[in-house]
Design an enzyme around this catalytic site. Structure first.
Site, PDB file in Angstrom:
ATOM      1  N   SER A   1       0.860  -1.188   0.000  1.00  0.00           N
ATOM      2  CA  SER A   1       0.000   0.000   0.000  1.00  0.00           C
ATOM      3  C   SER A   1       0.890   1.229   0.000  1.00  0.00           C
ATOM      4  O   SER A   1       2.017   1.186   0.518  1.00  0.00           O
ATOM      5  CB  SER A   1      -0.892   0.015   1.247  1.00  0.00           C
ATOM      6  OG  SER A   1      -1.548   1.267   1.399  1.00  0.00           O
TER       7      SER A   1
ATOM      8  N   TYR B   1      -1.687  -1.320  10.220  1.00  0.00           N
ATOM      9  CA  TYR B   1      -1.774  -1.399   8.763  1.00  0.00           C
ATOM     10  C   TYR B   1      -0.537  -0.789   8.112  1.00  0.00           C
ATOM     11  O   TYR B   1       0.096  -1.410   7.249  1.00  0.00           O
ATOM     12  CB  TYR B   1      -3.036  -0.678   8.287  1.00  0.00           C
ATOM     13  CG  TYR B   1      -3.281  -0.799   6.796  1.00  0.00           C
ATOM     14  CD1 TYR B   1      -3.895  -1.935   6.272  1.00  0.00           C
ATOM     15  CD2 TYR B   1      -2.909   0.214   5.917  1.00  0.00           C
ATOM     16  CE1 TYR B   1      -4.130  -2.054   4.903  1.00  0.00           C
ATOM     17  CE2 TYR B   1      -3.133   0.107   4.556  1.00  0.00           C
ATOM     18  CZ  TYR B   1      -3.743  -1.029   4.056  1.00  0.00           C
ATOM     19  OH  TYR B   1      -3.964  -1.150   2.706  1.00  0.00           O
TER      20      TYR B   1
END
Length: 258
Positions: free
Chosen positions: A148, A162
């Site tokens: 990401s 995350y």
């Protein structure tokens, strides 16, 4: 040169393939002639996606929980009963958890780390025999890890696990790539930006939040299925056979802006 992006006849496995970018990549592979296995934990949604994709080509659903090694081993065993080799492994399954730093719970941290980073390592490990059976010097097997842009820069949101896990995906990709290249297995990663998915549902369904998000993207739009599918096809095909250990930021220029 006309067949540089050809994936027809290849066997691919896509985790988290029931929705979002996993389903987008699976569709791109199916439509271009690959035999695709998709997996996820929610069986109803998974089977529905497999039914949809089967109208376009060959797609097989196998439900699995990849957050633990036992679940990964069971999934690999199920694939091994059906296939003697795997040409493409896309480690896409992911999870997120947001909470203020004062309240961020251990269970949230562990859930995200188990799915986002531990599963990538152990899935790659357990699939090694099938990947080795596929790869050769001219056409290596492929592992694609989904990272990401939030593993590259601070998102500004309280998604600590995350961000840390996706940063780990990028570094693990480099490490695995150098170790597995001699086995004719290419490992690379994609770091997506703003795509419509379950993780971005709150933004997509809020006009104000969507407008704000798009204002940060030089291309002025969110990612489309063709964007992630096209990048995956590149990484799965002859076109990228000399690309090793790299992470492609697929974000419309978001992290490159001043």
């Amino acid at each position: 040169m006309k067949n540089l992006f050809d994936v027809s006849g290849k066997v691919a496995v896509v985790s988290g393939g029931s929705s979002g970018i996993g389903a987008m990549m699976a569709r791109g592979l199916v439509e271009n002639g690959a035999k695709v296995y998709i997996t996820a934990r929610k069986e109803d949604r998974l089977m529905a996606m497999a039914d949809e994709l089967s109208k376009l080509g060959e797609c097989i659903a196998i439900p699995a929980d990849l957050s633990n090694v036992e679940g990964i081993e069971s999934f690999v065993a199920a694939i091994s009963e059906r296939e003697s080799k795997v040409d493409i492994l896309i480690n896409n399954a992911g999870a997120n958890w947001a909470a203020p730093i004062e309240d961020f719970p251990e269970k949230g941290w562990d859930k995200v780390m188990d799915i986002n980073i531990k599963a990538i390592f152990f899935a790659t490990q357990k699939f090694l025999p099938l990947l080795k059976a596929s790869g050769n010097a001219d056409d290596p097997a492929r592992v694609i890890n989904i990272a990401s842009i939030n593993g590259i820069r601070n998102s500004g949101m309280p998604t600590y696990a995350y961000s840390a896990s996706k940063s780990g995906v990028i570094h693990l990709t480099e490490h695995l790539a150098t170790d597995l290249a001699s086995y004719h297995i290419n490992v690379n990663a994609i770091a997506p930006g703003f795509f419509p998915s379950n993780m971005t549902k709150q933004i997509v369904e809020n006009d104000g939040m969507t407008k704000m998000a798009l204002s940060q993207i030089p291309r002025g739009r969110m990612g489309a299925p063709e964007d992630i599918a096209g990048t995956a096809l590149y990484l799965c095909s002859r076109a990228s056979s000399w690309l090793v250990g790299q992470t492609i930021a697929l974000d419309g220029g978001m992290i490159s802006r001043p």
